[in-house]
Design a protein around this motif. Structure first.
Motif, PDB file in Angstrom:
ATOM      1  N   TYR A   1       0.790  -8.561  -1.872  1.00  0.00           N
ATOM      2  CA  TYR A   1       0.966  -7.214  -1.325  1.00  0.00           C
ATOM      3  C   TYR A   1      -0.311  -6.383  -1.394  1.00  0.00           C
ATOM      4  CZ  TYR A   1       5.895  -8.273  -1.225  1.00  0.00           C
ATOM      5  OH  TYR A   1       7.096  -8.852  -0.960  1.00  0.00           O
ATOM      6  N   ASP A   2      -1.328  -6.912  -2.062  1.00  0.00           N
ATOM      7  CA  ASP A   2      -2.613  -6.225  -2.145  1.00  0.00           C
ATOM      8  C   ASP A   2      -3.256  -6.261  -0.769  1.00  0.00           C
ATOM      9  OD1 ASP A   2      -5.056  -5.169  -2.932  1.00  0.00           O
ATOM     10  OD2 ASP A   2      -5.798  -7.100  -3.629  1.00  0.00           O
ATOM     11  N   GLU A   3      -3.518  -5.099  -0.208  1.00  0.00           N
ATOM     12  CA  GLU A   3      -4.139  -5.001   1.117  1.00  0.00           C
ATOM     13  C   GLU A   3      -5.374  -4.131   1.034  1.00  0.00           C
ATOM     14  OE1 GLU A   3      -1.332  -4.298   4.544  1.00  0.00           O
ATOM     15  OE2 GLU A   3      -0.146  -3.543   2.865  1.00  0.00           O
ATOM     16  N   GLN A   4      -6.293  -4.364   1.935  1.00  0.00           N
ATOM     17  CA  GLN A   4      -7.420  -3.455   2.100  1.00  0.00           C
ATOM     18  C   GLN A   4      -7.539  -3.147   3.573  1.00  0.00           C
ATOM     19  OE1 GLN A   4     -10.726  -5.616   0.504  1.00  0.00           O
ATOM     20  NE2 GLN A   4     -11.208  -6.571   2.434  1.00  0.00           N
ATOM     21  N   GLY A   5      -8.014  -1.944   3.840  1.00  0.00           N
ATOM     22  CA  GLY A   5      -8.170  -1.552   5.227  1.00  0.00           C
ATOM     23  C   GLY A   5      -9.177  -0.433   5.357  1.00  0.00           C
TER      24      GLY A   5
ATOM     25  N   GLY B   1      -2.101   0.819  11.082  1.00  0.00           N
ATOM     26  CA  GLY B   1      -1.773   0.410   9.724  1.00  0.00           C
ATOM     27  C   GLY B   1      -2.646   1.065   8.671  1.00  0.00           C
TER      28      GLY B   1
ATOM     29  N   ALA C   1      -8.759  -0.607  -0.907  1.00  0.00           N
ATOM     30  CA  ALA C   1      -7.575  -1.339  -1.364  1.00  0.00           C
ATOM     31  C   ALA C   1      -6.814  -0.449  -2.346  1.00  0.00           C
ATOM     32  CB  ALA C   1      -7.980  -2.655  -2.011  1.00  0.00           C
TER      33      ALA C   1
ATOM     34  N   ARG D   1      -4.543  -2.233  -4.998  1.00  0.00           N
ATOM     35  CA  ARG D   1      -5.358  -2.978  -5.961  1.00  0.00           C
ATOM     36  C   ARG D   1      -5.893  -2.037  -7.041  1.00  0.00           C
ATOM     37  NH1 ARG D   1     -10.316  -5.570  -3.244  1.00  0.00           N
ATOM     38  NH2 ARG D   1      -8.609  -6.504  -2.086  1.00  0.00           N
TER      39      ARG D   1
ATOM     40  N   ARG E   1       1.198   5.300   5.829  1.00  0.00           N
ATOM     41  CA  ARG E   1       0.240   4.640   6.708  1.00  0.00           C
ATOM     42  C   ARG E   1       0.522   5.023   8.149  1.00  0.00           C
ATOM     43  NH1 ARG E   1      -2.568   0.222   4.692  1.00  0.00           N
ATOM     44  NH2 ARG E   1      -2.137  -0.196   2.509  1.00  0.00           N
TER      45      ARG E   1
END
Length: 173
Positions: free
Chosen positions: A81-85, A164, A65, A68, A159
């Motif tokens: 808008y905090d994303e993890q991938g 993504g 993240a 984050r 990205r």
């Protein structure tokens, strides 16, 4: 012409992710193999050093993240808008980027990228699609120049369009 610097995972984040990822799961290291077992990882971008994984290296696929972690260090509040991938990292200590590797990683001609701009609060303020041309460095310099021409832009995440996946980050100097 202004040039920008692609940033890998911070070393402290890399160390933490090698134990527990940002989804709270333990890292599961494996050896990158040419035959794709246990998964196709040879040639995948390692976010700890911004180079491709090589056969025989111990790596891990972990949830990361980036916004984050940046927000925790800056006091921003990205909210939704905090994303993890998923990202690949070395499964142990890494010396970081190789100076001979070039300024921008994973930029083969034809690769599809999106550059997402974030403000100091961690909110998305815009984005730009980029099909990487033969002169990738010039294209990224131009796209990042456009992004940072907006005084509200604090950082940019690059990205892969297809999945993504977070590739790298560039911060305002």
């Amino acid at each position: 012409m202004t040039t920008y610097t692609a940033l890998p995972l911070p070393p402290a984040a890399h160390k933490e992710l090698c134990t527990t990822d940002d989804a709270g799961r333990p890292a599961e290291p494996f050896t990158a193999r040419e035959d794709g077992a246990p998964q196709d990882a040879v040639g995948a971008l390692l976010r700890c050093c911004l180079r491709d994984a090589r056969p025989g290296e111990r790596i891990a696929l972990v949830a990361y993240a980036p916004l984050r972690r940046w927000a925790a260090a800056t006091g921003a509040a990205p909210g939704a808008y905090d994303e993890q991938g998923p990202v690949f990292v070395h499964a142990g200590p890494c010396g970081g980027p190789d100076a001979a590797g070039g300024r921008y990683p994973a930029v083969r001609a034809g690769a599809l990228r999106v550059l997402r701009r974030y403000n100091a609060q961690g909110q998305i303020t815009g984005g730009r699609y980029l099909e990487v041309p033969g002169d990738a460095a010039a294209a990224f310099d131009a796209a990042l120049g456009e992004a940072f021409a907006d005084p509200e832009t604090a950082l940019v995440h690059v990205r892969a369009v297809e999945y993504g996946c977070f590739q790298f980050e560039v911060r305002r100097r």
